[in-house]
Design a protein around this motif. Structure first.
Motif, short mmCIF file in Angstrom:
data_model
loop_
_atom_site.label_atom_id
_atom_site.label_comp_id
_atom_site.label_asym_id
_atom_site.label_seq_id
_atom_site.Cartn_x
_atom_site.Cartn_y
_atom_site.Cartn_z
N GLU A 19 98.67 94.28 -28.18
CA GLU A 19 99.30 94.25 -29.40
C GLU A 19 97.92 94.19 -30.45
OE1 GLU A 19 102.37 94.13 -31.78
OE2 GLU A 19 102.86 92.27 -31.19
N ALA A 20 97.11 93.30 -30.12
CA ALA A 20 95.79 93.35 -31.06
C ALA A 20 95.07 94.31 -30.91
CB ALA A 20 94.99 91.90 -30.50
N LEU A 21 94.95 95.00 -29.63
CA LEU A 21 93.93 96.36 -29.28
C LEU A 21 94.81 97.29 -30.09
CD1 LEU A 21 93.04 96.07 -25.84
CD2 LEU A 21 91.59 96.09 -27.60
N VAL A 76 94.89 95.92 -34.49
CA VAL A 76 94.00 95.19 -35.30
C VAL A 76 93.03 96.06 -35.59
CG1 VAL A 76 92.20 93.44 -35.35
CG2 VAL A 76 94.37 92.81 -34.49
N LEU A 123 88.43 91.70 -39.52
CA LEU A 123 89.44 92.17 -38.52
C LEU A 123 90.76 91.59 -39.00
CD1 LEU A 123 87.52 91.20 -35.44
CD2 LEU A 123 88.15 93.32 -36.15
N THR A 124 91.50 92.85 -39.08
CA THR A 124 92.95 92.54 -39.64
C THR A 124 94.03 93.48 -39.25
OG1 THR A 124 94.45 92.10 -41.51
CG2 THR A 124 92.64 93.47 -41.94
N GLU A 125 95.21 93.34 -39.00
CA GLU A 125 96.21 94.57 -38.72
C GLU A 125 96.86 94.86 -40.02
OE1 GLU A 125 96.61 91.22 -37.50
OE2 GLU A 125 98.65 90.72 -37.87
N GLU A 126 96.47 94.18 -41.16
CA GLU A 126 96.91 94.95 -42.51
C GLU A 126 95.90 95.82 -42.83
OE1 GLU A 126 99.30 91.44 -44.71
OE2 GLU A 126 97.69 90.50 -43.21
N GLN A 182 94.11 89.10 -45.91
CA GLN A 182 95.03 88.25 -47.07
C GLN A 182 93.91 87.60 -47.82
OE1 GLN A 182 96.59 85.63 -44.04
NE2 GLN A 182 98.80 86.69 -43.95
N THR A 228 80.12 87.83 -39.23
CA THR A 228 81.44 88.03 -38.62
C THR A 228 82.63 87.22 -39.17
OG1 THR A 228 81.17 86.07 -37.01
CG2 THR A 228 79.85 87.96 -36.39
N PRO A 229 83.83 87.74 -38.63
CA PRO A 229 85.04 86.89 -39.27
C PRO A 229 84.90 85.38 -38.93
CG PRO A 229 85.56 88.92 -37.98
CD PRO A 229 84.16 88.61 -37.76
N ALA A 230 84.25 85.15 -37.92
CA ALA A 230 83.96 83.46 -37.54
C ALA A 230 83.51 82.61 -38.67
CB ALA A 230 83.52 83.54 -36.31
N VAL A 273 85.71 82.05 -41.53
CA VAL A 273 86.20 80.80 -41.05
C VAL A 273 85.68 79.68 -41.45
CG1 VAL A 273 87.63 79.68 -39.34
CG2 VAL A 273 87.89 82.13 -39.56
N LEU A 307 80.25 92.56 -39.73
CA LEU A 307 80.50 92.58 -38.02
C LEU A 307 79.26 93.17 -37.36
CD1 LEU A 307 83.88 94.41 -38.21
CD2 LEU A 307 83.40 92.31 -37.72
#
Lengths: 197, 197
Positions: A48-50, A53, A62-65, A69, A86-88, A91, A107
């Motif tokens: 799903e992620a592959l 996303v 990285l996001t599936e939208e 958000q 990076t996305p990390a 966070v 990225l």
């Protein structure tokens, strides 16, 4: 010793960072012997992620939208932009909780040897974003590595031409750090970046 | 901070043994940022292994064939049977290279608390196998843990009624082991299992 499908599973688990031949074997046998449900969930989540996303159209995280958000959140200050690798990193900064602006995720970092230039990091899109959101301050928070510093300098030069404030996060002794155990390079940075009291 | 699909991927990676929240996050981002090909291969390998890998009809090890390659090999001595807990143990013994018989894989050890009794370990099938192959010696190589020892004793009692030789692999000081660094329990076993020279 193992049948072809098990061998293939062991081999393919080795694409995970930090997983060597022995852990890969342990993981494969664990999943097949004892956690079919977990393995099934993992296979689905990966697929799903592959498939779904991609990157946020605004900040490139990285996001599936279409837009992530954080970028959709009207409470975040669009005039303050933090640029990270990076996305990390997003966070990590979010968990510190003190930054209320938005992000731009490269990225990666400039690395000509791997064919990663300004285009791959979306720097053209960064310029458009800065102008579109009328960003007032760009805080560059790339890693404190040779590549991170080079990327920082390149971006800083680019953004300065747009007449906005460009800053770099501070480097120095970490909170609770004892001078005795802090490495020399960090101490040099801490001295260089001293503040008047 | 992460989108739902990425969160789900991170969560599902945690089913892997030895993977905590931070490594799971690192793995998920690594796959999505940098190794789509590896992730795709992993998803396929998981799905295929889950769908096709079952147990060898003879020795119960994991394989996608009806009978595993070791059981199919006519050069292996069917009269000598080594009983182990997991497929990884088969690999370990095979890499030692000195055993030329066949295996029986329990896929676990007796553990009434987890509902694992003689039936789950396939001990009825073990008896049938011993009789069918006219096994002359059964070497029990379960782990040297409390559960492994209990399983060993249970199996030994069962097999002795079939009038075959039942033996246990030796426990003692490992090759190259210096007495100074060997733990007391191992030393006690080594003394107890001493051989006349």
């Amino acid at each position: 010793m193992f049948s072809p499908l098990i061998k293939e599973l062991i081999e393919s688990l080795r694409c995970l960072p930090g997983v060597g031949p022995r852990s890969a074997q342990k993981m494969a046998l664990y999943l097949l012997e004892r956690d079919h449900q977990g393995a099934d969930r993992l296979a689905n989540a990966l697929r799903e992620a592959l498939d779904k996303v991609g990157r946020c159209s605004s900040c490139r995280t990285l996001t599936e939208e279409t837009e992530c958000q954080l970028c959709q959140d009207p409470d975040r200050d669009a005039k303050s932009l933090c640029i990270v690798e990076t996305p990390a990193d997003v966070v990590a900064i979010e968990s510190a909780g003190s930054f209320k602006g938005r992000y731009f995720v490269l990225l990666g970092h400039l690395s000509p040897i791997d064919g990663i230039g300004p285009e791959e990091l979306g720097l053209d899109r960064l310029e458009i974003l800065v102008q579109h959101n009328q960003v007032e301050e760009a805080i560059i928070a790339t890693n404190s590595t040779v590549e991170g510093e080079a990327t920082c300098h390149y971006i800083a030069e680019k953004l300065k031409t747009l007449n906005i404030n460009v800053s770099r996060i501070a480097h120095g002794v970490p909170m609770g750090g004892e001078l005795e155990y802090v490495d020399g390079n960090t101490l040099a940075l801490a001295l260089e970046g001293r503040k008047k009291l």
